[in-house]
Structure formats: structure tokens, C-alpha cells
Design an enzyme around this catalytic site. Structure first.
Site, PDB file in Angstrom:
ATOM      1  N   HIS A  97       0.863  -1.091   0.027  1.00  0.00           N
ATOM      2  CA  HIS A  97      -0.066   0.010   0.089  1.00  0.00           C
ATOM      3  C   HIS A  97       0.838   1.363   0.020  1.00  0.00           C
ATOM      4  O   HIS A  97       1.924   1.396   0.583  1.00  0.00           O
ATOM      5  CB  HIS A  97      -1.050  -0.110   1.130  1.00  0.00           C
ATOM      6  CG  HIS A  97      -1.897   1.037   1.298  1.00  0.00           C
ATOM      7  ND1 HIS A  97      -1.770   2.310   1.266  1.00  0.00           N
ATOM      8  CD2 HIS A  97      -3.502   0.963   0.837  1.00  0.00           C
ATOM      9  CE1 HIS A  97      -2.704   3.109   1.365  1.00  0.00           C
ATOM     10  NE2 HIS A  97      -3.737   2.284   0.965  1.00  0.00           N
ATOM     11  N   GLU A 150      -3.911   2.707  -7.110  1.00  0.00           N
ATOM     12  CA  GLU A 150      -4.362   3.689  -6.526  1.00  0.00           C
ATOM     13  C   GLU A 150      -3.256   4.907  -6.548  1.00  0.00           C
ATOM     14  O   GLU A 150      -2.065   4.807  -5.987  1.00  0.00           O
ATOM     15  CB  GLU A 150      -4.353   3.432  -4.811  1.00  0.00           C
ATOM     16  CG  GLU A 150      -5.178   2.380  -4.567  1.00  0.00           C
ATOM     17  CD  GLU A 150      -5.572   2.497  -2.751  1.00  0.00           C
ATOM     18  OE1 GLU A 150      -6.670   2.101  -2.627  1.00  0.00           O
ATOM     19  OE2 GLU A 150      -4.537   2.814  -1.971  1.00  0.00           O
TER      20      GLU A 150
HETATM   21  O1  G3P Z   1      -6.715   1.620   0.751  1.00  0.00           O
HETATM   22  C1  G3P Z   1      -7.529   2.354   0.393  1.00  0.00           C
HETATM   23  C2  G3P Z   1      -7.072   3.846   0.288  1.00  0.00           C
HETATM   24  O2  G3P Z   1      -5.505   4.087   0.400  1.00  0.00           O
HETATM   25  C3  G3P Z   1      -7.921   4.749  -0.532  1.00  0.00           C
HETATM   26  O3  G3P Z   1      -8.200   5.708   0.749  1.00  0.00           O
HETATM   27  O4  G3P Z   1      -9.456   7.327   1.765  1.00  0.00           O
HETATM   28  O5  G3P Z   1      -8.990   7.460  -0.718  1.00  0.00           O
HETATM   29  O6  G3P Z   1     -10.601   6.125  -0.042  1.00  0.00           O
HETATM   30  P1  G3P Z   1      -9.514   6.548   0.317  1.00  0.00           P
END
Ligand code: G3P
Length: 228
Positions: A97, A150
Site C-alpha cells: 500500500h 491507487e
Molecule cells: O486503501 C484504500 C485507500 O488508500 C484509499 O483511501 O481514503 O482515498 O478511500 P481513500
């Protein structure tokens, strides 16, 4: 469709609050399954909450660890052992992550061997990547089950990856393959999930949209009723 909520270490999602939030996921999932058998909720809870939550809830929802180490029983001081996670009832683990990255390309072996260790222990592995290219590399060179893309600059923010970078989702699916890509960062609504599904993702990874909401059940219902 997979909806994986990462509880991170939000105060609203640790200790007793974690317990309540898991319960909320289970309640919404039970309700949603009547009409949407394709929706699968999962929760990634803090390491310190794993054992108690697994004891109580692992028969009702998939519980993930937020990290683990490449370590085995024996002389492994302070490590999070995949084998122990599996024995506790943990379903899978998030690795790499953005907030807990393995040292980049130069040391890919550390990540690859941790993925292998987790897989050998019986865990499902969601491996995170910050770009489609990195995701494709990780997918080709490891046996991770899912790759979660992400963009770090959108994590925890109000603008979702789905609305601001929809092309990243299609590009990731093209490079990584179908049924393998989760998308995350800023996901909060059913519309975000719909865009992700339309662009080929198998599901979403999210955190603050649920953990910081005062009505997480409404948010979860909204996410889960999204259509392709
Ligand atoms: O692991 C999920 C994450 O990093 C996304 O976070 O708060 O943008 O939904 P968020």
C-alpha cells in the site's frame, strides 16, 4: 464486484469502533445479497484488531490484514506471520500500500517473496501499485490475486480516481487483465463504483469514504447498489 474497505488506523475504525464498522458491513451485505448476489464486501482491519474480529466475524465477512511479512514460525521477532493470519481466519492481505510501500524497483524481490509467502500460507493477496505500469509489472512478476491501482495524490481526498482519471482504470485493465484490477483513491459513491466497473475493474478499494462517514451504512448501500 468486490468492495474492500481499508480501515487503516482511523480512530473511527479501530478497537470497538472497528467491531461496529465490521458489523455494519455485514448488515449491509446481508441486505444487499438478496438482490445483488454479485456484491462481495471485505474489510481490511488494523493488525491489532485482527484476532478479535476474526474470532467474531470471519464466518460472516472476508477479513483482510493491512500488511504482513515474509516470515515463518520460529525466530521471527516482531513480524506479522502469514501462517498465523491464516490460522486466525484472515482471508487475505493488502501488500505494498502507498502508506506502507516496499522499497521500490531496486528491491522488488522483497515484495515478490512476501507475496509468495502470503500465498503459500493460503491468503488472497491484493497488491497495490501507484501506476498502471507498476501494476502490470507486479502482476507479471508475482502471483498476487488482485492488483489495486491507487494514485497516491488522490488517496484520502475528495476527488475520486473514477471521476478524475477514468482512463487510468481502462489502461490498468488493458495492461493487467480482466477480473484482476481493483481501483482506489477518493472512492465514495455509487457513481464512483459504476465508473470503475464500466471501465473494467472488478471492484474498489476505499477507506475514508466509509471510515470518516457518520452514516457508513448509507455509504455502503450506495456503493453496493452501483451498476455497470
Ligand atoms: O486503501 C484504500 C485507500 O488508500 C484509499 O483511501 O481514503 O482515498 O478511500 P481513500
Amino acid at each position: 464486484m468486490i468492495i474492500l474497505t481499508n480501515f487503516k488506523a482511523y480512530p473511527s475504525a479501530v478497537f470497538e469502533n472497528a467491531r461496529q464498522l465490521v458489523q455494519t458491513h455485514i448488515e449491509v451485505q446481508t441486505d444487499i445479497l438478496k438482490t445483488r448476489p454479485d456484491v462481495q464486501f471485505a474489510v481490511a482491519v488494523n493488525t491489532l484488531d485482527l484476532q478479535s474480529l476474526c474470532k467474531e466475524f470471519s464466518d460472516h465477512i472476508d477479513i483482510y490484514a493491512q500488511h504482513c511479512d515474509n516470515a515463518h514460525f520460529g525466530s521471527s521477532t516482531g513480524k506479522i506471520l502469514p501462517e498465523m493470519l491464516y490460522q486466525m481466519g484472515v482471508k487475505g492481505v493488502i501488500l505494498n500500500h502507498s502508506e506502507n510501500r516496499f522499497p521500490s524497483e531496486n528491491d522488488f524481490e522483497a515484495l515478490r517473496s512476501t507475496i509468495a509467502c502470503a500465498k503459500n500460507a493460503g491468503l488472497t493477496v491484493v497488491c497495490c501499485a501507484e501506476t498502471a505500469e507498476e501494476g502490470a509489472f507486479l502482476s507479471q512478476h508475482s502471483n498476487a490475486d488482485f492488483i489495486a491501482i491507487e494514485p497516491p495524490e488522490l488517496i484520502g481526498g475528495d476527488v475520486s480516481v473514477s471521476t478524475s482519471r477514468p482512463e487510468l482504470i481502462s489502461e490498468s485493465v488493458t495492461k493487467i487483465g480482466e477480473k484482476k484490477v481493483l481501483i482506489g483513491a477518493g472512492i465514495k459513491t455509487g457513481k464512483d463504483v459504476s465508473i470503475a466497473l464500466k471501465k473494467g475493474a472488478i471492484g474498489v478499494l476505499l477507506a475514508s469514504g466509509v471510515t470518516k462517514s457518520s452514516h457508513p451504512n448509507t455509504v455502503l448501500q450506495n456503493l453496493a447498489t452501483a451498476h455497470q
